[in-house]
Design a protein around this motif. Structure first.
Motif, PDB file in Angstrom:
ATOM      1  N   THR A 135      -0.991 -12.849  -4.703  1.00 52.71           N
ATOM      2  CA  THR A 135      -1.587 -12.650  -5.628  1.00 52.71           C
ATOM      3  C   THR A 135      -2.875 -11.425  -6.401  1.00 52.71           C
ATOM      4  O   THR A 135      -3.528 -11.371  -7.945  1.00 52.71           O
ATOM      5  N   LEU A 136      -4.066 -12.240  -5.349  1.00 51.28           N
ATOM      6  CA  LEU A 136      -5.277 -11.499  -5.361  1.00 51.28           C
ATOM      7  C   LEU A 136      -5.284 -10.267  -5.441  1.00 51.28           C
ATOM      8  O   LEU A 136      -6.485 -10.111  -5.433  1.00 51.28           O
ATOM      9  N   LEU A 137      -4.605  -9.872  -5.119  1.00 53.76           N
ATOM     10  CA  LEU A 137      -3.917  -8.356  -4.785  1.00 53.76           C
ATOM     11  C   LEU A 137      -3.483  -7.430  -5.399  1.00 53.76           C
ATOM     12  O   LEU A 137      -2.340  -8.102  -5.794  1.00 53.76           O
ATOM     13  N   PRO A 138      -3.485  -6.333  -5.558  1.00 52.81           N
ATOM     14  CA  PRO A 138      -1.839  -5.384  -6.206  1.00 52.81           C
ATOM     15  C   PRO A 138      -0.874  -5.019  -5.484  1.00 52.81           C
ATOM     16  O   PRO A 138      -0.656  -5.543  -4.297  1.00 52.81           O
ATOM     17  N   ILE A 139       0.142  -5.488  -5.836  1.00 55.27           N
ATOM     18  CA  ILE A 139       1.724  -5.213  -5.359  1.00 55.27           C
ATOM     19  C   ILE A 139       1.518  -4.245  -4.129  1.00 55.27           C
ATOM     20  O   ILE A 139       2.204  -4.143  -3.059  1.00 55.27           O
ATOM     21  N   THR A 140       1.383  -3.172  -5.015  1.00 56.80           N
ATOM     22  CA  THR A 140       1.023  -1.519  -4.191  1.00 56.80           C
ATOM     23  C   THR A 140       0.378  -1.535  -3.137  1.00 56.80           C
ATOM     24  O   THR A 140      -0.837  -1.393  -3.207  1.00 56.80           O
ATOM     25  N   PRO A 141       1.142  -1.597  -1.600  1.00 59.33           N
ATOM     26  CA  PRO A 141       0.258  -1.547  -0.465  1.00 59.33           C
ATOM     27  C   PRO A 141      -0.860  -0.392  -1.148  1.00 59.33           C
ATOM     28  O   PRO A 141      -2.419  -0.985   0.100  1.00 59.33           O
TER      29      PRO A 141
END
Length: 485
Positions: A135-141
């Motif tokens: 959850t610390l990063l955007p879902i979109t790579p």
């Protein structure tokens, strides 16, 4: 207890214990470099003032090993700190169960020297509360790179040139990345961290985080630094190497980077590990199978061969698809090495599912086969699936398939008699016989696969790559004679 004012300050010496996989080995070397830069002295003696244990949290046995190591360190009288996957995964919960150790997070790696100063002084810091690091990063790579959180081996600043190989690798801003903890001519090189897959039995993505690639210039710079440290084979590691580049907007980036790595001066061989069958592209197969300096070696995460079980695992494939994939590989490289791991005893696994797995293994011709019994992992979907099996039945299935695997691996090794292969020499054999050396062929990864004993009429040294003809086998291990020039 803190030392009295009249007592001399305790020595800032640290012993670093690494458990688990090659990815943890790289993380420990990052910690070692940061500690050295902070003025800590690394020691392997038993009198270190602090023991830092880089834990593993993969399966129950690995968790127990980590806890046992922490308790043993505490019993030595040293201060103890825990880092790594178990520490990250359980945080405050582990700290409550194990008050002997200070539990640290990946977020502490950048300040590890100061954290151990606290440990040495007896200043107990509140342990982190475990959370899902995905959850610390955007879902979109492709939106991830600018927002990368503290991630071992990814979030540091790197130098684009090779520095003094006797010193830790330092970045242009003074940031330190890696210091080798052991010698040897083979070393892991991390290309990415984290995983976006949602396998129902695996908790690794929750505590390792979402997938983040390292940029090619950073990887190539580290390869040059390792080569300057007498490394001759690079083993590329990650949680899922076939995803490399997707967050950089280039799903074929691995195909582009592999030839550049293989061309690094001083590097004899590049090996890639942790390949997902569902993501193994024809172009990547071709590069691995046919690029000079890249080992035609396929570490494929099959996990099972029953389509029904694989779907329950949230994975791809079945026996027919996997055999077709192996045919595709061997059409390009008939002597390619292939290894894989398999889970037996998954919830709901039937006799028919086991027959599918047995048929696959019997026809796949794998060089290395790992058999693991299913175990529930906290927070995973599989832990709540119906059809959970008794531990005794899981153990029985592990024993049955491990026996089959040993037989099949022995047969595969025997099939290589007469084959000519390149063997990287690692050390002299310790059997007391002259002219015998231990090394690895292209189909033999370090630690997890077999070895080749090379018989040579002339002296060899660690790091030599020799052509040899296989003359005999002992289980998965081979014996080969150096081929006359």
């Amino acid at each position: 207890m803190s030392p009295s004012p009249s007592s001399p300050p305790p020595a800032r010496t640290v012993s670093l214990v690494t458990l688990g996989c090659a990815r943890n080995e790289v993380d420990s070397e990052e910690l070692a470099a940061r500690l050295t830069a902070s003025g800590w002295e690394l020691t392997s003696d038993g009198d270190a003032s602090v023991v830092l244990v880089n834990t593993c949290g993969f399966i129950q046995a690995a968790k127990q090993e980590s806890i046992d190591e922490l308790l043993a360190a505490a019993s030595s009288g040293a201060r103890v700190a825990a880092v790594g996957c178990l520490a990250e995964r359980y945080g405050a919960e582990l700290a409550g169960e194990l008050p002997e150790a200070q539990v640290l997070s990946f977020d502490d790696y950048g300040e590890i020297g100061a954290r151990l100063d606290d440990v040495l002084a007896g200043r107990k810091r509140p342990a982190h509360v475990a959370r899902d690091r995905r959850t610390l990063l955007p879902i979109t790579p492709t939106e991830r790179q600018p927002a990368t959180p503290a991630t071992p081996g990814v979030s540091a600043v790197y130098s684009s040139t090779v520095v003094d190989p006797a010193a830790p690798w330092t970045g242009p801003g003074g940031g330190v990345f890696r210091r080798r903890l052991s010698g040897g001519v083979v070393a892991p090189l991390k290309i990415a961290s984290g995983c976006d897959r949602r396998c129902s039995f695996c908790a690794i993505p929750s505590f390792r985080g979402a997938f983040v690639s390292r940029r090619p210039p950073e990887i190539l710079a580290e390869a040059r630094w390792l080569a300057a440290n007498n490394v001759r084979e690079l083993v590329l590691v990650s949680e899922n190497s076939t995803s490399y580049g997707k967050d950089l907007g280039n799903l074929r980036l691995l195909e582009e980077v592999l030839p550049d790595l293989a061309a690094t001066e001083g590097i004899e061989r590049v090996r890639i590990s942790y390949l997902q069958p569902a993501e193994l592209r024809p172009g990547l197969i071709e590069v691995i199978a046919s690029t000079p300096g890249v080992a035609p070696y396929f570490d494929l995460s099959f996990q099972h061969a029953s389509g029904r079980v694989l779907r329950a695992m949230r994975r791809f494939g079945d026996r027919e698809r996997f055999l077709a994939l192996l045919d595709q590989i061997r059409d390009l490289s008939p002597e390619a090495g292939v290894r894989s791991n398999f889970i037996v005893g998954f919830p709901g696994e039937t006799a028919e599912d086991l027959t599918e797995l047995e048929l696959f293994l019997s026809h796949a011709g794998l060089d290395a086969i790992g058999i693991f019994g299913y175990s529930d992992e906290d927070g995973t979907e599989a832990a709540s699936l119906p059809g959970q099996l008794e531990q005794a039945e899981i153990s029985r299935r592990v024993e049955e398939f491990a026996s089959l695997a040993d037989e099949l691996m022995t047969q595969r090794a025997e099939s290589r008699l007469g084959e000519t292969m390149d063997v990287l020499i690692e050390e002299a054999a310790d059997d007391g016989l002259p002219g015998r050396y231990l090394g690895r062929a292209a189909h033999q990864a370090p630690e997890v696969d077999g070895v080749t004993t090379v018989v040579s009429p002339v002296p060899l040294a660690a790091g030599d790559m020799v052509r040899a003809v296989v003359t005999d086998s002992e289980g998965v291990d081979l014996i080969a004679d150096v081929k006359p020039r």
